[in-house]
Design a protein around this motif. Structure first.
Motif, PDB file in Angstrom:
ATOM      1  N   TYR A 200      39.613 -79.406 -14.805  1.00 57.91           N
ATOM      2  CA  TYR A 200      40.622 -78.566 -14.135  1.00 57.91           C
ATOM      3  C   TYR A 200      39.964 -77.285 -13.641  1.00 57.91           C
ATOM      4  O   TYR A 200      39.109 -76.708 -14.328  1.00 57.91           O
ATOM      5  N   GLU A 211      47.983 -70.417 -22.304  1.00 60.62           N
ATOM      6  CA  GLU A 211      47.846 -71.500 -21.327  1.00 60.62           C
ATOM      7  C   GLU A 211      46.576 -72.302 -21.579  1.00 60.62           C
ATOM      8  O   GLU A 211      46.572 -73.532 -21.428  1.00 60.62           O
ATOM      9  N   ARG A 215      46.848 -76.216 -22.135  1.00 61.23           N
ATOM     10  CA  ARG A 215      46.199 -77.085 -21.150  1.00 61.23           C
ATOM     11  C   ARG A 215      45.076 -77.900 -21.792  1.00 61.23           C
ATOM     12  O   ARG A 215      44.877 -79.067 -21.454  1.00 61.23           O
ATOM     13  N   GLN A 218      46.661 -80.721 -23.712  1.00 53.68           N
ATOM     14  CA  GLN A 218      47.202 -81.694 -22.767  1.00 53.68           C
ATOM     15  C   GLN A 218      46.099 -82.530 -22.131  1.00 53.68           C
ATOM     16  O   GLN A 218      46.223 -83.758 -22.012  1.00 53.68           O
TER      17      GLN A 218
END
Length: 317
Positions: A200, A211, A215, A218
Motif C-alpha cells: 500500500y 490507521e 491497515r 487488515q
C-alpha cells in the motif's frame, strides 16, 4: 496491491549483512551533532546505540561484503536488484563541476559490480520505496522467474547517511544506522519460500498510528485469506522494523494468533537499518521448522506499507 506466487517455488536464502564499524551511544551522537532534538526522546522509544561508517569506510566498501558472500552462492546470477532508502545511496556523489552526464550518473550497483569485477549481469535499482525496501525488492525480484531460466538472482539493500547529516528523524523519533545486506532468491527450495505480498502507498506525509495498526492487520489478514492460510492455528513469527514499538505490539495483539512470536531484533543496539531490518531478523530466526510462517512488515517514508508471508523451509543455505 496483492501479489501471489503460486506458479512455482521462489525462495530466499544465503542472507548476510554488515553495519558501519563505528558504534555510538546517544550521548556521543548528540555531542557529535548527529542528532536532531535530544537523546532523551530516542531513549524513551528504546534506542541506545547506532552504527555509522568510519572515516575510512564508504557505502561501496560496506556493501562489498554482503554482495561477495551472495556471489559465492550464486556466482552467475541472472540479475542483481538493489534497493535504497536514500537517493544519495542510489547514485554516488560526483564532482559538482563535472559536465559529462555519464560521469555524473554513478549508479550504485554498477559501481559496486565494477569494484568486485562482476560484469554482464543485468541490474536494476530503485530508491522511491523508503524503508519498505525489503518488500519492494521482493516484488521486483519475484517477476524475474517466469521464464525457463532457473538461475537465481541477488538482492542487495544498502544505505548510509551523508557525512554530517543527523541519523534520526525528530518528529517520528526514528534512529537509523548505516547498513547493507544481501540474499539470494530463486527456485531452489531452501531458506524461506515467498508466498505473497500486499503493498500500500499514499502520498500523504503523515498517517495516524491508529490507521497504521488497522491497515497492517487488515493487509496481513487479506493476504492470508487469498493464500488460503489459517494464521490463527499456524506457528507464526511476525517481523517488524525497529521503529514504533508500541504500534507493532498493538498489531500483534489485534491479530489474535494462538502461536505467535513478536520479532523486533536489536532495536536498542543497532537502531533501524531500513529494509535490512528484515534481512537481519530472518537471518537469525530460521530454525529449519518446515511449514512455520513468517510475516514480514515494512513501513517507510513515501509513504508505504508492505507485508509479505514466507514459509520456512527445512534447509537454510
Amino acid at each position: 496491491m496483492m501479489l501471489l506466487y503460486n506458479d512455482g517455488p521462489i525462495c530466499l536464502h544465503a542472507f548476510s549483512y554488515k553495519l558501519g564499524s563505528v558504534q555510538r551511544n546517544l550521548q556521543e551522537l548528540q555531542a557529535d551533532k548527529l542528532l536532531v532534538g535530544t537523546a532523551e526522546d530516542l531513549s524513551a522509544i528504546g534506542y541506545c546505540h547506532n552504527y555509522g561508517l568510519s572515516k575510512d569506510e564508504t557505502l561501496l566498501s560496506l556493501a562489498s561484503t554482503p554482495l561477495s558472500l551472495a556471489l559465492r552462492v550464486a556466482p552467475e546470477p541472472r540479475a542483481l536488484i538493489s534497493q535504497h532508502c536514500y537517493a544519495e545511496s542510489a547514485v554516488l556523489a560526483c564532482d559538482v563541476d563535472e559536465v559529462d552526464i555519464a560521469l555524473r550518473n554513478r549508479y550504485f550497483p554498477a559501481e559496486l559490480m565494477r569494484k568486485l569485477q562482476v560484469d554482464h549481469v543485468p541490474y536494476f535499482s530503485s530508491f522511491g520505496n523508503g524503508c519498505t525496501g525489503f518488500i519492494a525488492i521482493l516484488a521486483a525480484a519475484g517477476g524475474l522467474f517466469s521464464s525457463s531460466d532457473k538461475r537465481p538472482a541477488i538482492c542487495l539493500l544498502a544505505d548510509s547517511m551523508p557525512r554530517g547529516v543527523p541519523y534520526n528523524m525528530a518528529r517520528e523519533r526514528i534512529l537509523g544506522s548505516d547498513n547493507s545486506s544481501a540474499f539470494v532468491i530463486g527456485p531452489e527450495e531452501r531458506g524461506y519460500q515467498l508466498l505473497g505480498i500486499n503493498y500500500y502507498s499514499t502520498t500523504r506525509t503523515e498517517v495516524p498510528f491508529v490507521e497504521i495498526v488497522k491497515r497492517t492487520v487488515q493487509m496481513i489478514q487479506e493476504l492470508a485469506t487469498d493464500l488460503r492460510l489459517n494464521l490463527v492455528e499456524s506457528d507464526v513469527a511476525i517481523h517488524y522494523p525497529n521503529i514504533f514499538p508500541d504500534t507493532w505490539k498493538m498489531v500483534t495483539r489485534y491479530m489474535r494468533l494462538q502461536r505467535v512470536e513478536h520479532v523486533m531484533d536489536g532495536m536498542a543496539e543497532r537502531a533501524h537499518c531500513g529494509g535490512s531490518d528484515s534481512v537481519i531478523s530472518l537471518t537469525k530466526l530460521h530454525q529449519g521448522r518446515s511449514e512455520r510462517l513468517h510475516v514480514v512488515v515494512n513501513y517507510g517514508i513515501g509513504l508505504h506499507l508492505g507485508v509479505c508471508i514466507l514459509k520456512e523451509q527445512d534447509a537454510n543455505g
